[in-house]
Design an enzyme around this catalytic site. Structure first.
Site, mmCIF file in Angstrom:
data_model
loop_
_atom_site.group_PDB
_atom_site.id
_atom_site.type_symbol
_atom_site.label_atom_id
_atom_site.label_comp_id
_atom_site.label_asym_id
_atom_site.label_seq_id
_atom_site.Cartn_x
_atom_site.Cartn_y
_atom_site.Cartn_z
ATOM 1 N N LYS A 78 3.326 -26.719 7.719
ATOM 2 C CA LYS A 78 3.886 -25.365 7.752
ATOM 3 C C LYS A 78 2.753 -24.343 7.793
ATOM 4 C CE LYS A 78 4.194 -25.008 2.694
ATOM 5 N NZ LYS A 78 5.084 -24.766 1.536
ATOM 6 N N ARG B 253 14.210 -22.141 -6.804
ATOM 7 C CA ARG B 253 13.975 -21.467 -5.528
ATOM 8 C C ARG B 253 15.191 -21.708 -4.633
ATOM 9 N NH1 ARG B 253 8.222 -22.632 -2.967
ATOM 10 N NH2 ARG B 253 9.080 -24.744 -2.890
ATOM 11 N N TYR C 191 -16.938 2.900 3.703
ATOM 12 C CA TYR C 191 -16.034 3.975 3.297
ATOM 13 C C TYR C 191 -16.346 4.511 1.896
ATOM 14 C CZ TYR C 191 -13.237 2.580 7.327
ATOM 15 O OH TYR C 191 -12.817 2.292 8.597
ATOM 16 N N MET D 167 -11.811 -3.378 8.696
ATOM 17 C CA MET D 167 -10.823 -4.170 9.421
ATOM 18 C C MET D 167 -11.484 -5.183 10.346
ATOM 19 S SD MET D 167 -7.779 -2.926 12.008
ATOM 20 C CE MET D 167 -6.803 -2.158 10.718
#
Length: 661
Positions: free
Chosen positions: A36, A134, A259, A307
């Protein structure tokens, strides 16, 4: 390279990890390998083949879409959706033969009706909640009665029942296991028996051998991630994350960077900018906490992580320069930061770090230290050269996976200025017997590919896939090698089903035939290696054996009487003659009892070989465009002169064809 930031996935390490898990759990326990979340960021489609070929029995995912991606790539692999599938999407799962998780009686009844309409029994594993809270049937007597009704539904195959540990502590683990076994025993008290009962994930499968039951679900452990508490296993991290230095600058003490100038250097420093940021999956909370490795030395990540880029302090790295490789995550080699260490630096866990990788970061798949496949979603369709990466590239012009093997000149003693690219169909025939799916002949591709390499070609392993993708790969190759699966399902060739055929490999054989016909249309040399004589015949458009009546010392095949020179191989010997008629070519028949070699004039070559020492050494190959060989897989010996001659003949013809392109 189109980008200097990339991920590497070592398929050899992945294979070794799977084998070690298989050795640890033994052969009596099934393995549902969890792929998965794109195989925990490693690439589910790219890793599935390696995982299945090295010991897994099932592929397990979380969602329907993940399952469909695998089904498209691997029509035959059993795929289990461990999570919820909505009612409206159940028909899609039934259509594509996906195993479903069921935890309500209402959904089981819907699925039963869909099965009846489709004329098949969908497989399900019932989820039972023992405390995780769950999904799952709650642990109560009413649930037991509901499950008993589900297993009696006529159009459902209730293959398994499972639960999940919360892994709180040893006492709670034992309580959950007892609750699960009590529930299973109650359901099975009326005589029903689940094939698979499972509760163990990666951690519990190693820490609690007594809890393994019929199946375990290893996930992170496949990829070398360890979180065991009481036991251990010798596995290794499969993935690494790398980039390069794009810029160097000298900052004076007190100068800020990134920043808000949240970080200021406290000495005169050399600061490097690297080409990776949180959009590539490197967490922003590594700002001021993370470390990376440059020239074998760990250095800190400084300033607010951006980023697309971030900055590192390389003041203490001698001779650092633009273009130097930077390892963000790695194994213990080169003093790299492991995922275990990085997860602590970033205040998260290993699995989250793995799942953060984004589609813009290309993945390089390694085998034998070479790049055998590149997954670069943003640059798909663009030419890409990885020769300037730290890894030798073995990706052919078709961009398909290339099998790793020995130098082609090792056994032949020859040198070739050109090594043609040979497509090798993936050996993933699936035997379907009593609705039980197995994957036979795991690993044969490596043997076939080694034989091609020794004969002077470069093999490209092509798994069964949609025809358009298959044809695109074939069009970039010079020859085709077709290892066969089990006996073919005659219905896909317009023939009536035969009672003689107990096993089918429908999807694989359809791809096999499509590849053969496409290669023939392109005048591509073909070498077919097939165990099932029906497969050879059908793929060439011939008639399958459906009635076989023995009359004394003769055998009736296709309405004709054929002399029985070898009692145990009459059908195959007759098949060789029939195959020659289809080819309009030469037939070479070898008989393990009599060592006879019968030749008929023509342009092609068909060979049938049998168990024992049926391959006649020194047998000469004929000139022709098509070579077909049949022998039992255990007889694969590419060092035998006869077999080597066949492969070399294929390579020779492929090279001649390439010269004309």
């Amino acid at each position: 390279m189109l980008r200097d930031t990339y991920i590497t996935v070592d398929l050899d390490r992945l294979a070794e990890n799977v084998r070690k898990i298989r050795d640890r759990i033994g052969n009596d326990v099934a393995m549902a390998a969890v792929v998965k979340a794109d195989a925990y960021g490693h690439g589910s489609v790219e890793c599935a083949e390696t995982i299945m070929e090295n010991g897994a029995d099932y592929l397990a995912v979380a969602t329907l879409t993940e399952a469909l991606e695998l089904r498209k790539a691997y029509p035959a692999y059993p795929v289990f959706i461990m999570g919820y599938t909505s009612d409206e999407n159940l028909p899609v799962a039934v259509e594509h033969d996906l195993t479903l998780c069921i935890f309500t009686e209402e959904q089981a009844e819907i699925l039963n009706r869909l099965g009846e309409e489709a004329g098949k029994c969908p497989k399900i594993h019932i989820k039972y909640d023992t405390g995780f809270h769950r999904i799952g049937f709650p642990d109560c007597p009413e649930s037991i009665e509901a499950i008993k009704r589900i297993v009696r539904l006529p159009w459902l195959c209730c293959e398994g029942i499972f639960s999940h540990f919360a892994l709180t502590d040893d006492k709670e683990n034992h309580r959950q296991f007892q609750a699960f076994t009590d529930a299973v025993n109650a359901v099975e008290a009326d005589g029903f028996r689940f094939r698979y009962r499972h509760i163990c994930d990666s951690i519990s499968a190693i820490d609690y051998p007594e809890f393994r039951m019929d199946m375990v679900r290893p996930g992170a452990i496949l990829y070398g991630m360890k979180s065991f508490r009481t036991h251990d296993i010798d596995i290794h991290q499969v993935i690494s994350f790398r980039t390069r230095i794009s810029h160097l600058q000298h900052l004076k003490a007190g100068e800020g960077l990134s920043y808000n100038y949240k970080y200021r250097v406290n000495r005169d420093s050399v600061v490097a900018t690297i080409q990776a940021g949180y959009a590539d999956g490197y967490p922003r909370n590594m700002s001021g906490e993370g470390e990376v490795t440059v020239r074998g030395k760990r250095v800190p990540v400084i300033g607010v992580l951006c980023m697309d880029q971030c900055m590192i302090d390389v003041t203490d790295v001698p001779d650092v320069c633009v273009g130097d490789e930077v390892i963000l995550y790695g194994d213990t080699e080169d003093n790299a930061v492991t995922f275990q260490e990085a997860s602590k630096m970033g205040a998260t866990n290993k699995n989250e770090l793995l799942c953060r990788f984004t589609r813009r970061t290309p993945k390089l798949y390694l085998k034998g230290g070479k790049v055998v496949k590149v997954r670069n979603e943003l640059a798909e369709g663009f030419a890409e050269n990885w020769s300037d990466s730290p890894f030798e590239s073995a990706v052919g012009p078709a961009g398909a996976q290339v099998a790793e093997a020995e130098d082609s000149t090792k056994d032949t003693g020859k040198t070739q200025s050109y090594r043609p690219l040979i497509a090798v169909m993936g050996a993933h025939g699936v035997a379907v017997l009593n609705q039980t799916i197995k994957v036979p002949y795991a690993g044969l591709n490596e043997a076939y590919s080694n034989a091609v390499l020794r004969a002077g070609g470069i093999p490209v392993v092509v798994p069964p896939m949609d025809e358009e993708a298959l044809f695109r790969i074939l069009d970039g190759c010079d020859g085709l090698l077709l290892p066969g699966g089990e006996d073919v399902d005659p219905s896909i060739y317009g023939e009536a089903p035969s009672e003689k055929l107990g096993r089918t490999t429908v999807q694989y054989d359809r791809a096999w035939k499509a590849a053969f016909l496409h290669a023939r249309a392109k005048n591509m040399p073909v070498l077919g290696i097939c165990r099932g004589h029906q497969l050879v015949n059908a793929a060439l458009g011939g008639t399958l054996y459906q009635d076989l009546t023995e009359i004394g010392s003769e055998t009736l095949v296709h309405g004709q009487k054929v002399e029985r020179s070898c009692p145990t191989h009459t059908v195959s010997i007759a098949e060789g003659s029939h195959l020659a008629r289809i080819l309009g070519g030469e037939t070479v028949q070898t008989n393990s009892m009599h060592h006879q070699c019968v030749k008929q004039p023509g342009k092609g070559l068909a060979v049938t070989a049998y168990a024992g020492d049926g391959v006649v050494e020194g047998m000469e190959t004929a000139d022709g465009k098509v070579i077909l060989v049949q022998w039992h897989p255990e007889e694969l010996q590419d060092t035998v002169p006869c077999m080597r001659g066949l492969f070399e003949d294929l390579i020779k013809k492929a090279a001649e064809r390439a010269a004309l392109r």
